[in-house]
Design a protein around this motif. Structure first.
Motif, PDB file in Angstrom:
ATOM      1  N   MET A  83       0.821  -1.203   0.000  1.00  0.00           N
ATOM      2  CA  MET A  83       0.000   0.000   0.000  1.00  0.00           C
ATOM      3  C   MET A  83       0.857   1.255   0.000  1.00  0.00           C
ATOM      4  SD  MET A  83      -2.952   1.264   2.690  1.00  0.00           S
ATOM      5  CE  MET A  83      -1.800   1.949   3.892  1.00  0.00           C
ATOM      6  N   GLY A  84       1.995   1.216   0.674  1.00  0.00           N
ATOM      7  CA  GLY A  84       2.899   2.358   0.666  1.00  0.00           C
ATOM      8  C   GLY A  84       3.439   2.647  -0.720  1.00  0.00           C
ATOM      9  N   ALA A  85       3.645   1.604  -1.522  1.00  0.00           N
ATOM     10  CA  ALA A  85       4.077   1.794  -2.904  1.00  0.00           C
ATOM     11  C   ALA A  85       2.961   2.429  -3.730  1.00  0.00           C
ATOM     12  CB  ALA A  85       4.496   0.460  -3.509  1.00  0.00           C
ATOM     13  N   ILE A  86       1.726   2.014  -3.474  1.00  0.00           N
ATOM     14  CA  ILE A  86       0.575   2.582  -4.195  1.00  0.00           C
ATOM     15  C   ILE A  86       0.450   4.075  -3.896  1.00  0.00           C
ATOM     16  CG2 ILE A  86      -1.941   2.543  -4.363  1.00  0.00           C
ATOM     17  CD1 ILE A  86      -1.714  -0.515  -3.683  1.00  0.00           C
ATOM     18  N   VAL A  87       0.525   4.440  -2.623  1.00  0.00           N
ATOM     19  CA  VAL A  87       0.454   5.856  -2.239  1.00  0.00           C
ATOM     20  C   VAL A  87       1.615   6.619  -2.877  1.00  0.00           C
ATOM     21  CG1 VAL A  87       0.564   7.476  -0.299  1.00  0.00           C
ATOM     22  CG2 VAL A  87      -0.783   5.374  -0.100  1.00  0.00           C
ATOM     23  N   SER A  88       2.786   6.011  -2.920  1.00  0.00           N
ATOM     24  CA  SER A  88       3.960   6.649  -3.517  1.00  0.00           C
ATOM     25  C   SER A  88       3.729   6.964  -4.992  1.00  0.00           C
ATOM     26  CB  SER A  88       5.186   5.740  -3.364  1.00  0.00           C
ATOM     27  OG  SER A  88       5.518   5.538  -2.008  1.00  0.00           O
ATOM     28  N   VAL A  89       3.188   6.011  -5.732  1.00  0.00           N
ATOM     29  CA  VAL A  89       2.933   6.222  -7.155  1.00  0.00           C
ATOM     30  C   VAL A  89       1.896   7.325  -7.356  1.00  0.00           C
ATOM     31  CG1 VAL A  89       1.968   5.150  -9.241  1.00  0.00           C
ATOM     32  CG2 VAL A  89       3.628   3.905  -7.836  1.00  0.00           C
ATOM     33  N   MET A  90       0.843   7.317  -6.538  1.00  0.00           N
ATOM     34  CA  MET A  90      -0.189   8.339  -6.676  1.00  0.00           C
ATOM     35  C   MET A  90       0.371   9.732  -6.401  1.00  0.00           C
ATOM     36  SD  MET A  90      -3.536   6.436  -5.049  1.00  0.00           S
ATOM     37  CE  MET A  90      -4.621   7.797  -5.488  1.00  0.00           C
ATOM     38  N   LEU A  91       1.178   9.856  -5.345  1.00  0.00           N
ATOM     39  CA  LEU A  91       1.741  11.162  -5.006  1.00  0.00           C
ATOM     40  C   LEU A  91       2.744  11.616  -6.064  1.00  0.00           C
ATOM     41  CD1 LEU A  91       2.009  13.546  -3.122  1.00  0.00           C
ATOM     42  CD2 LEU A  91       3.596  12.207  -1.710  1.00  0.00           C
ATOM     43  N   ALA A  92       3.591  10.707  -6.519  1.00  0.00           N
ATOM     44  CA  ALA A  92       4.583  11.074  -7.540  1.00  0.00           C
ATOM     45  C   ALA A  92       3.922  11.442  -8.857  1.00  0.00           C
ATOM     46  CB  ALA A  92       5.566   9.928  -7.745  1.00  0.00           C
ATOM     47  N   GLY A  93       2.839  10.750  -9.200  1.00  0.00           N
ATOM     48  CA  GLY A  93       2.131  11.076 -10.424  1.00  0.00           C
ATOM     49  C   GLY A  93       1.428  12.418 -10.342  1.00  0.00           C
ATOM     50  N   ALA A  94       0.919  12.746  -9.141  1.00  0.00           N
ATOM     51  CA  ALA A  94       0.175  13.990  -8.956  1.00  0.00           C
ATOM     52  C   ALA A  94       1.083  15.189  -8.718  1.00  0.00           C
ATOM     53  CB  ALA A  94      -0.794  13.837  -7.783  1.00  0.00           C
ATOM     54  N   MET A  95       2.247  14.967  -8.084  1.00  0.00           N
ATOM     55  CA  MET A  95       3.151  16.051  -7.698  1.00  0.00           C
ATOM     56  C   MET A  95       4.562  15.754  -8.204  1.00  0.00           C
ATOM     57  SD  MET A  95       1.146  18.076  -5.839  1.00  0.00           S
ATOM     58  CE  MET A  95       2.196  19.043  -4.773  1.00  0.00           C
ATOM     59  N   PRO A  96       4.763  15.705  -9.504  1.00  0.00           N
ATOM     60  CA  PRO A  96       6.072  15.294 -10.044  1.00  0.00           C
ATOM     61  C   PRO A  96       7.215  16.217  -9.660  1.00  0.00           C
ATOM     62  CG  PRO A  96       4.656  16.187 -11.774  1.00  0.00           C
ATOM     63  CD  PRO A  96       3.796  16.008 -10.570  1.00  0.00           C
ATOM     64  N   ASP A  97       6.929  17.464  -9.353  1.00  0.00           N
ATOM     65  CA  ASP A  97       7.992  18.394  -8.978  1.00  0.00           C
ATOM     66  C   ASP A  97       8.525  18.144  -7.570  1.00  0.00           C
ATOM     67  OD1 ASP A  97       7.743  19.617 -11.412  1.00  0.00           O
ATOM     68  OD2 ASP A  97       6.478  21.254 -10.687  1.00  0.00           O
ATOM     69  N   ARG A  98       7.798  17.369  -6.766  1.00  0.00           N
ATOM     70  CA  ARG A  98       8.209  17.158  -5.379  1.00  0.00           C
ATOM     71  C   ARG A  98       8.953  15.838  -5.162  1.00  0.00           C
ATOM     72  NH1 ARG A  98       5.662  20.401  -1.608  1.00  0.00           N
ATOM     73  NH2 ARG A  98       7.401  19.693  -0.312  1.00  0.00           N
ATOM     74  N   VAL A  99       8.713  14.856  -6.019  1.00  0.00           N
ATOM     75  CA  VAL A  99       9.256  13.510  -5.784  1.00  0.00           C
ATOM     76  C   VAL A  99      10.443  13.269  -6.721  1.00  0.00           C
ATOM     77  CG1 VAL A  99       8.770  11.042  -5.743  1.00  0.00           C
ATOM     78  CG2 VAL A  99       6.996  12.687  -5.046  1.00  0.00           C
ATOM     79  N   SER A 100      11.611  12.984  -6.142  1.00  0.00           N
ATOM     80  CA  SER A 100      12.853  12.846  -6.915  1.00  0.00           C
ATOM     81  C   SER A 100      13.053  11.456  -7.497  1.00  0.00           C
ATOM     82  CB  SER A 100      14.054  13.206  -6.042  1.00  0.00           C
ATOM     83  OG  SER A 100      14.123  12.346  -4.909  1.00  0.00           O
ATOM     84  N   ARG A 101      12.644  10.415  -6.756  1.00  0.00           N
ATOM     85  CA  ARG A 101      12.719   9.050  -7.270  1.00  0.00           C
ATOM     86  C   ARG A 101      11.820   8.140  -6.449  1.00  0.00           C
ATOM     87  NH1 ARG A 101      17.845   7.490  -8.944  1.00  0.00           N
ATOM     88  NH2 ARG A 101      18.581   9.630  -9.076  1.00  0.00           N
ATOM     89  N   LEU A 102      11.465   6.998  -7.053  1.00  0.00           N
ATOM     90  CA  LEU A 102      10.554   6.036  -6.442  1.00  0.00           C
ATOM     91  C   LEU A 102      11.224   4.676  -6.336  1.00  0.00           C
ATOM     92  CD1 LEU A 102       7.081   6.482  -8.211  1.00  0.00           C
ATOM     93  CD2 LEU A 102       7.653   7.062  -5.850  1.00  0.00           C
ATOM     94  N   ALA A 103      11.285   4.131  -5.124  1.00  0.00           N
ATOM     95  CA  ALA A 103      11.757   2.771  -4.895  1.00  0.00           C
ATOM     96  C   ALA A 103      10.569   1.973  -4.360  1.00  0.00           C
ATOM     97  CB  ALA A 103      12.916   2.770  -3.901  1.00  0.00           C
TER      98      ALA A 103
END
Length: 287
Positions: free
Chosen positions: A103-123
């Motif tokens: 679920m933490g990965a799902i939230v991560s993808v949603m936030l990175a997709g919505a706020m691309p300027d804030r998220v530097s990378r996704l693991a």
């Protein structure tokens, strides 16, 4: 493997969250997000193996030592995304990486997709998109969710006479885990009550979702990723049971590594944690 870990509290405008803090003050900022009904201890084996990172491993709202949401509030994925963004604001992190499991990965993808300027990378570890529901199912699903909310007051959490009984129950739960993993999660997730022990988690977390994203919605978030993204898939994890999941991966902007193990491969044993770290360390070190 052990490393210094600090317990911290984060006072957001609407809720107080707990977290484990790892790594040097000048390390690369990372917010780590655990899976459903887990807690920050999910990263107890992995975080010490990721040197050079300043990792804040959250207890999501309603989990671990974090506060429960106010009466009448719920636990929707976009609510968690806002919590994470507010944590970054409090930490003074304009840009940060996300390390998410399930679920933490799902939230991560949603936030990175919505706020691309804030998220530097996704693991990401064995998680990518939420369970979906199509429009024609929405009225029925909402009705089921409303009935479940009405019935919640009469439900009681299970009480275990001994910690070992709770550990054994967690071993058999959703995303079955090893005994060592269950013990780590239980250390943070249990609290004493009359007659023994029960889980700290908010009972509302087990309610069915009143509204699910459609498959098109979920894919839109994954396709909107702009930052480098690496997904570690467990060979015997939950995602491998999803129909047509492999075909979906081909068109998404992320690298995929497959490793032996189950859904909690980063926590089940030392070898699994090291294998995941061996994937993520070069990823975080890349320019």
């Amino acid at each position: 493997m052990s490393a210094h870990v600090e317990e911290i509290r984060l006072n957001l405008p609407h809720i107080e969250l707990a977290a484990h803090l790892y790594g040097p003050e000048d390390g690369q900022p990372v917010i780590a997000l655990h899976g459903w009904l887990d807690n920050a201890a999910s990263f107890a084996r992995l975080a010490p193996r990721l040197p050079g990172l300043r990792i804040v491993a959250l207890d999501f709202a309603g989990h671990g030592h974090s506060a429960h949401r106010a009466p009448g509030a719920g636990y929707l994925l976009w609510d968690y995304a806002l919590d994470v963004l507010l944590v970054a604001e409090q930490l003074g992190w304009d840009r940060f990486a996300l390390l998410g499991h399930s679920m933490g990965a799902i939230v991560s993808v949603m936030l990175a997709g919505a706020m691309p300027d804030r998220v530097s990378r996704l693991a990401l570890i064995d998680g990518l998109m939420p369970y979906t529901g199509e429009a024609d199912q929405a009225p029925t699903k909402l009705g089921e969710a409303l009935l479940a909310q009405l019935a919640l007051a009469a439900k009681r959490k299970p009480v275990y006479a001994a910690i070992d009984r709770a550990v054994e129950a967690r071993m058999k739960g959703v995303g079955a885990v090893s005994r060592e993993a269950a013990e780590l999660l239980a250390q943070r997730g249990l609290m004493p009550v009359a007659g023994g022990y029960t889980w700290r988690t908010d009972s509302r977390l087990t309610l069915p979702s009143p509204l699910r994203l459609t498959r098109a919605h979920a894919l839109a978030f994954a396709r909107s990723l702009k930052c480098p993204a690496l997904l570690v898939l467990a060979e015997h994890g939950l995602l491998q049971t999803e129909p047509k999941f492999v075909e979906l991966l081909d068109g998404l902007p992320l690298d995929v590594r497959r490793l032996p193990g189950k859904h909690h491969l980063h926590l089940d044993d030392e070898a699994g944690a090291q294998a995941v770290a061996d994937c993520f360390n070069p990823f975080f070190a890349a320019p």
